[in-house]
Design a protein around this motif. Structure first.
Motif, PDB file in Angstrom:
ATOM      1  N   THR A   1     -12.950  23.208 -21.141  1.00  0.00           N
ATOM      2  CA  THR A   1     -11.545  22.995 -20.786  1.00  0.00           C
ATOM      3  C   THR A   1     -11.402  22.818 -19.270  1.00  0.00           C
ATOM      4  OG1 THR A   1     -10.897  24.347 -22.672  1.00  0.00           O
ATOM      5  CG2 THR A   1      -9.217  23.961 -21.008  1.00  0.00           C
ATOM      6  N   GLU A   2     -12.080  23.693 -18.527  1.00  0.00           N
ATOM      7  CA  GLU A   2     -12.068  23.594 -17.062  1.00  0.00           C
ATOM      8  C   GLU A   2     -12.642  22.263 -16.595  1.00  0.00           C
ATOM      9  OE1 GLU A   2     -11.022  25.353 -14.353  1.00  0.00           O
ATOM     10  OE2 GLU A   2      -9.868  26.320 -15.939  1.00  0.00           O
ATOM     11  N   TYR A   3     -13.735  21.879 -17.234  1.00  0.00           N
ATOM     12  CA  TYR A   3     -14.434  20.669 -16.814  1.00  0.00           C
ATOM     13  C   TYR A   3     -13.585  19.427 -17.123  1.00  0.00           C
ATOM     14  CZ  TYR A   3     -18.258  17.489 -15.839  1.00  0.00           C
ATOM     15  OH  TYR A   3     -19.034  16.487 -15.305  1.00  0.00           O
ATOM     16  N   GLU A   4     -12.920  19.433 -18.273  1.00  0.00           N
ATOM     17  CA  GLU A   4     -11.996  18.351 -18.608  1.00  0.00           C
ATOM     18  C   GLU A   4     -10.877  18.268 -17.569  1.00  0.00           C
ATOM     19  OE1 GLU A   4     -12.074  17.870 -23.505  1.00  0.00           O
ATOM     20  OE2 GLU A   4     -10.495  19.033 -22.539  1.00  0.00           O
ATOM     21  N   ARG A   5     -10.422  19.420 -17.098  1.00  0.00           N
ATOM     22  CA  ARG A   5      -9.336  19.460 -16.112  1.00  0.00           C
ATOM     23  C   ARG A   5      -9.787  18.813 -14.797  1.00  0.00           C
ATOM     24  NH1 ARG A   5      -7.148  25.173 -16.622  1.00  0.00           N
ATOM     25  NH2 ARG A   5      -6.789  24.519 -18.766  1.00  0.00           N
ATOM     26  N   LEU A   6     -11.001  19.143 -14.386  1.00  0.00           N
ATOM     27  CA  LEU A   6     -11.571  18.536 -13.176  1.00  0.00           C
ATOM     28  C   LEU A   6     -11.591  17.006 -13.329  1.00  0.00           C
ATOM     29  CD1 LEU A   6     -14.807  19.713 -11.386  1.00  0.00           C
ATOM     30  CD2 LEU A   6     -14.658  17.358 -12.165  1.00  0.00           C
ATOM     31  N   TRP A   7     -12.071  16.541 -14.475  1.00  0.00           N
ATOM     32  CA  TRP A   7     -12.129  15.102 -14.741  1.00  0.00           C
ATOM     33  C   TRP A   7     -10.738  14.486 -14.759  1.00  0.00           C
ATOM     34  CZ3 TRP A   7     -15.097  10.820 -16.389  1.00  0.00           C
ATOM     35  CH2 TRP A   7     -16.471  10.958 -16.211  1.00  0.00           C
ATOM     36  N   SER A   8      -9.796  15.178 -15.412  1.00  0.00           N
ATOM     37  CA  SER A   8      -8.475  14.565 -15.574  1.00  0.00           C
ATOM     38  C   SER A   8      -7.764  14.454 -14.225  1.00  0.00           C
ATOM     39  CB  SER A   8      -7.632  15.318 -16.614  1.00  0.00           C
ATOM     40  OG  SER A   8      -7.024  16.444 -16.061  1.00  0.00           O
ATOM     41  N   THR A   9      -8.070  15.366 -13.300  1.00  0.00           N
ATOM     42  CA  THR A   9      -7.540  15.240 -11.941  1.00  0.00           C
ATOM     43  C   THR A   9      -8.021  13.925 -11.323  1.00  0.00           C
ATOM     44  OG1 THR A   9      -7.682  17.629 -11.743  1.00  0.00           O
ATOM     45  CG2 THR A   9      -7.374  16.407  -9.698  1.00  0.00           C
ATOM     46  N   ALA A  10      -9.310  13.644 -11.501  1.00  0.00           N
ATOM     47  CA  ALA A  10      -9.885  12.410 -10.953  1.00  0.00           C
ATOM     48  C   ALA A  10      -9.272  11.177 -11.620  1.00  0.00           C
ATOM     49  CB  ALA A  10     -11.403  12.422 -11.122  1.00  0.00           C
ATOM     50  N   VAL A  11      -9.086  11.243 -12.951  1.00  0.00           N
ATOM     51  CA  VAL A  11      -8.493  10.122 -13.694  1.00  0.00           C
ATOM     52  C   VAL A  11      -7.049   9.900 -13.235  1.00  0.00           C
ATOM     53  CG1 VAL A  11      -7.698   9.381 -15.998  1.00  0.00           C
ATOM     54  CG2 VAL A  11     -10.006  10.337 -15.704  1.00  0.00           C
ATOM     55  N   GLU A  12      -6.327  11.000 -13.096  1.00  0.00           N
ATOM     56  CA  GLU A  12      -4.926  10.931 -12.689  1.00  0.00           C
ATOM     57  C   GLU A  12      -4.789  10.295 -11.297  1.00  0.00           C
ATOM     58  OE1 GLU A  12      -1.315  14.094 -13.651  1.00  0.00           O
ATOM     59  OE2 GLU A  12      -3.414  14.667 -13.790  1.00  0.00           O
ATOM     60  N   ARG A  13      -5.648  10.703 -10.374  1.00  0.00           N
ATOM     61  CA  ARG A  13      -5.596  10.145  -9.013  1.00  0.00           C
ATOM     62  C   ARG A  13      -5.884   8.647  -9.009  1.00  0.00           C
ATOM     63  NH1 ARG A  13      -8.999  14.826  -5.959  1.00  0.00           N
ATOM     64  NH2 ARG A  13      -7.383  16.427  -6.029  1.00  0.00           N
ATOM     65  N   ALA A  14      -6.919   8.261  -9.765  1.00  0.00           N
ATOM     66  CA  ALA A  14      -7.271   6.835  -9.818  1.00  0.00           C
ATOM     67  C   ALA A  14      -6.133   6.027 -10.445  1.00  0.00           C
ATOM     68  CB  ALA A  14      -8.574   6.648 -10.607  1.00  0.00           C
ATOM     69  N   ALA A  15      -5.480   6.631 -11.456  1.00  0.00           N
ATOM     70  CA  ALA A  15      -4.352   5.948 -12.107  1.00  0.00           C
ATOM     71  C   ALA A  15      -3.180   5.822 -11.127  1.00  0.00           C
ATOM     72  CB  ALA A  15      -3.939   6.700 -13.360  1.00  0.00           C
ATOM     73  N   ALA A  16      -2.913   6.901 -10.378  1.00  0.00           N
ATOM     74  CA  ALA A  16      -1.811   6.886  -9.401  1.00  0.00           C
ATOM     75  C   ALA A  16      -2.043   5.803  -8.350  1.00  0.00           C
ATOM     76  CB  ALA A  16      -1.688   8.257  -8.742  1.00  0.00           C
ATOM     77  N   ASP A  17      -3.308   5.568  -8.013  1.00  0.00           N
ATOM     78  CA  ASP A  17      -3.638   4.525  -7.035  1.00  0.00           C
ATOM     79  C   ASP A  17      -3.746   3.137  -7.680  1.00  0.00           C
ATOM     80  OD1 ASP A  17      -3.637   6.466  -5.108  1.00  0.00           O
ATOM     81  OD2 ASP A  17      -5.827   6.654  -4.969  1.00  0.00           O
ATOM     82  N   GLY A  18      -3.422   3.048  -8.977  1.00  0.00           N
ATOM     83  CA  GLY A  18      -3.384   1.747  -9.648  1.00  0.00           C
ATOM     84  C   GLY A  18      -4.737   1.203 -10.097  1.00  0.00           C
ATOM     85  N   HIS A  19      -5.768   2.060 -10.136  1.00  0.00           N
ATOM     86  CA  HIS A  19      -7.102   1.572 -10.510  1.00  0.00           C
ATOM     87  C   HIS A  19      -7.314   1.479 -12.014  1.00  0.00           C
ATOM     88  CE1 HIS A  19      -8.113   1.616  -6.374  1.00  0.00           C
ATOM     89  NE2 HIS A  19      -7.998   2.926  -6.263  1.00  0.00           N
ATOM     90  N   LEU A  20      -6.551   2.232 -12.772  1.00  0.00           N
ATOM     91  CA  LEU A  20      -6.575   2.074 -14.235  1.00  0.00           C
ATOM     92  C   LEU A  20      -5.223   2.479 -14.787  1.00  0.00           C
ATOM     93  CD1 LEU A  20      -8.922   4.827 -15.842  1.00  0.00           C
ATOM     94  CD2 LEU A  20      -7.800   5.036 -13.630  1.00  0.00           C
ATOM     95  N   LYS A  21      -4.922   1.956 -15.991  1.00  0.00           N
ATOM     96  CA  LYS A  21      -3.621   2.221 -16.606  1.00  0.00           C
ATOM     97  C   LYS A  21      -3.728   3.402 -17.542  1.00  0.00           C
ATOM     98  CE  LYS A  21      -1.250  -2.238 -16.536  1.00  0.00           C
ATOM     99  NZ  LYS A  21      -0.593  -3.245 -17.390  1.00  0.00           N
ATOM    100  N   VAL A  22      -2.928   4.422 -17.258  1.00  0.00           N
ATOM    101  CA  VAL A  22      -3.025   5.661 -18.027  1.00  0.00           C
ATOM    102  C   VAL A  22      -1.621   6.157 -18.341  1.00  0.00           C
ATOM    103  CG1 VAL A  22      -3.585   8.113 -17.762  1.00  0.00           C
ATOM    104  CG2 VAL A  22      -5.287   6.385 -17.178  1.00  0.00           C
ATOM    105  N   ASP A  23      -1.422   6.552 -19.578  1.00  0.00           N
ATOM    106  CA  ASP A  23      -0.144   7.172 -19.931  1.00  0.00           C
ATOM    107  C   ASP A  23      -0.322   8.691 -19.937  1.00  0.00           C
ATOM    108  OD1 ASP A  23       2.391   7.684 -20.765  1.00  0.00           O
ATOM    109  OD2 ASP A  23       2.070   7.069 -22.852  1.00  0.00           O
ATOM    110  N   ASP A  24      -1.244   9.174 -20.777  1.00  0.00           N
ATOM    111  CA  ASP A  24      -1.545  10.603 -20.849  1.00  0.00           C
ATOM    112  C   ASP A  24      -2.928  10.841 -20.231  1.00  0.00           C
ATOM    113  OD1 ASP A  24      -2.503  13.125 -21.677  1.00  0.00           O
ATOM    114  OD2 ASP A  24      -1.241  13.097 -23.471  1.00  0.00           O
ATOM    115  N   PRO A  25      -2.970  11.422 -19.006  1.00  0.00           N
ATOM    116  CA  PRO A  25      -4.261  11.546 -18.308  1.00  0.00           C
ATOM    117  C   PRO A  25      -5.302  12.347 -19.094  1.00  0.00           C
ATOM    118  CG  PRO A  25      -2.446  12.036 -16.816  1.00  0.00           C
ATOM    119  CD  PRO A  25      -1.857  11.943 -18.192  1.00  0.00           C
ATOM    120  N   MET A  26      -4.862  13.372 -19.856  1.00  0.00           N
ATOM    121  CA  MET A  26      -5.849  14.165 -20.584  1.00  0.00           C
ATOM    122  C   MET A  26      -6.476  13.365 -21.732  1.00  0.00           C
ATOM    123  SD  MET A  26      -7.689  16.754 -20.620  1.00  0.00           S
ATOM    124  CE  MET A  26      -7.192  18.246 -19.754  1.00  0.00           C
TER     125      MET A  26
END
Lengths: 210, 210
Positions: B145-170
């Motif tokens: 769960t912790e490790y997924e959270r670390l990853w989802s932070t990275a996914v969320e940041r990349a999405a916020a910067d427009g690098h990929l399209k994400v609705d639900d980061p988790m």
């Protein structure tokens, strides 16, 4: 395995009990029914709910009667694998027939495969070839290779039409299949996600021009 | 499990043999070494090569000596899980520290995770929490769960910067993790793919503006 539960890709109803007593009805066990019942038990009650006994009970036959056709959990898993694999393949073929547009076809495949991963999550090990007896595992490997090929054709077409960037279609196919198959590992019925919402997210990721 | 192989997230060398005969050297088993040796045996010789005996032999201690610290394959798997999980998490954290650009950070995570999936493919079940005793499985769940959270932070940041399209980061995170973890299922050392070529394909799929 003492005897094979199925004798090919298309399990047929099997005649059980050759020394049938006079007046006792001949019981024919339909392997499709066996697979249906086992799949339902796995889906509704989880892995531990499935046994020769529980399947026999649902089929309305005695344990002894079912046992003449299905002698072990190995044989039950083999029947379940053969049927799941055949259904998945037939459905995927039908989707590719139905969707001539390469993007729509890949979207349909992804959506279908996520739904199947979720539906089969309790016995997905069987569908992934785990815990199958050696001869069934060999058939699984052949099937999985064929199925990957079907998918990679769809990936290749979508890439050729510019819908996604792919260098090696087989690697890309396996990556996408991993993405959708893995859903069976983390999906929870009580969670906020549906098969549709997960498919939408997957499509957004790999085919972002939605 | 009769006794815990580790007493927290940081396994320390364990003093074995309290009734040490005079003149006999005190043997301290380093759990990191145990995990290293087990991981090497899995990686080089496959799942069946690993036993308390084979680990003891590689460590240059007797089976009885190792047995005082590691009493079962359950305990060995627990040690291996604790160490693999800790290393994976430390490395991922370091990558996120190193790469301030959100796209570069996600690329680094994907590349690292595919390399780890391949390296740990023979004991990846342990890393995925399969076959762990109940208490270790609970720690695995918390870790995952912790490790997924670390990853989802990275996914969320990349999405916020427009690098990929994400609705639900988790959900997007779990889909990407599935894609990269699944590599452990199909990678073959004798095949044409390398960890790098697979990572490049994955990055092309989910971060196509390469």
């Amino acid at each position: 395995m003492a005897s094979k539960a199925t004798d090919g890709k298309s399990p047929a109803p099997r005649d059980v009990g050759t020394k049938r007593p006079v007046g006792r009805p001949r019981r024919v066990i339909d392997l499709d029914q066996v697979a249906d019942v086992a799949a339902q038990l796995y889906a509704r009650h989880g892995y531990d709910a499935v046994s020769i006994e529980s399947v026999a009970e649902r089929l309305g036959v005695s344990r002894a009667t079912l046992y003449r056709t299905i002698r072990s959990m190995d044989e039950l898993h083999t029947v379940l694998f053969e049927r799941s694999a055949r259904n998945v393949e037939l459905e995927a073929h039908a989707l590719l027939e139905r969707h001539k547009d390469s993007r729509e076809a890949l979207i349909a495949l992804i959506t279908f495969q996520i739904e199947a991963s979720i539906r089969m999550r309790e016995y997905v090990g069987v569908y992934f070839g785990w815990g199958l007896p050696a001869d069934a595992f060999e058939r699984w490997r052949q099937w999985a290779t064929e199925y990957e090929r079907l998918w990679s054709t769809a990936v290749e077409r979508a890439a050729a039409d510019g819908h996604l960037k792919v260098d090696d279609p087989m690697v890309a196919t396996r990556l996408i299949l991993g993405m959708v198959n893995w859903v069976s590992r983390w999906y929870r019925a009580e969670g906020p996600c549906t098969s549709e919402s997960i498919a939408a997210e997957a499509i957004r990721l790999v085919l972002p021009k939605a």
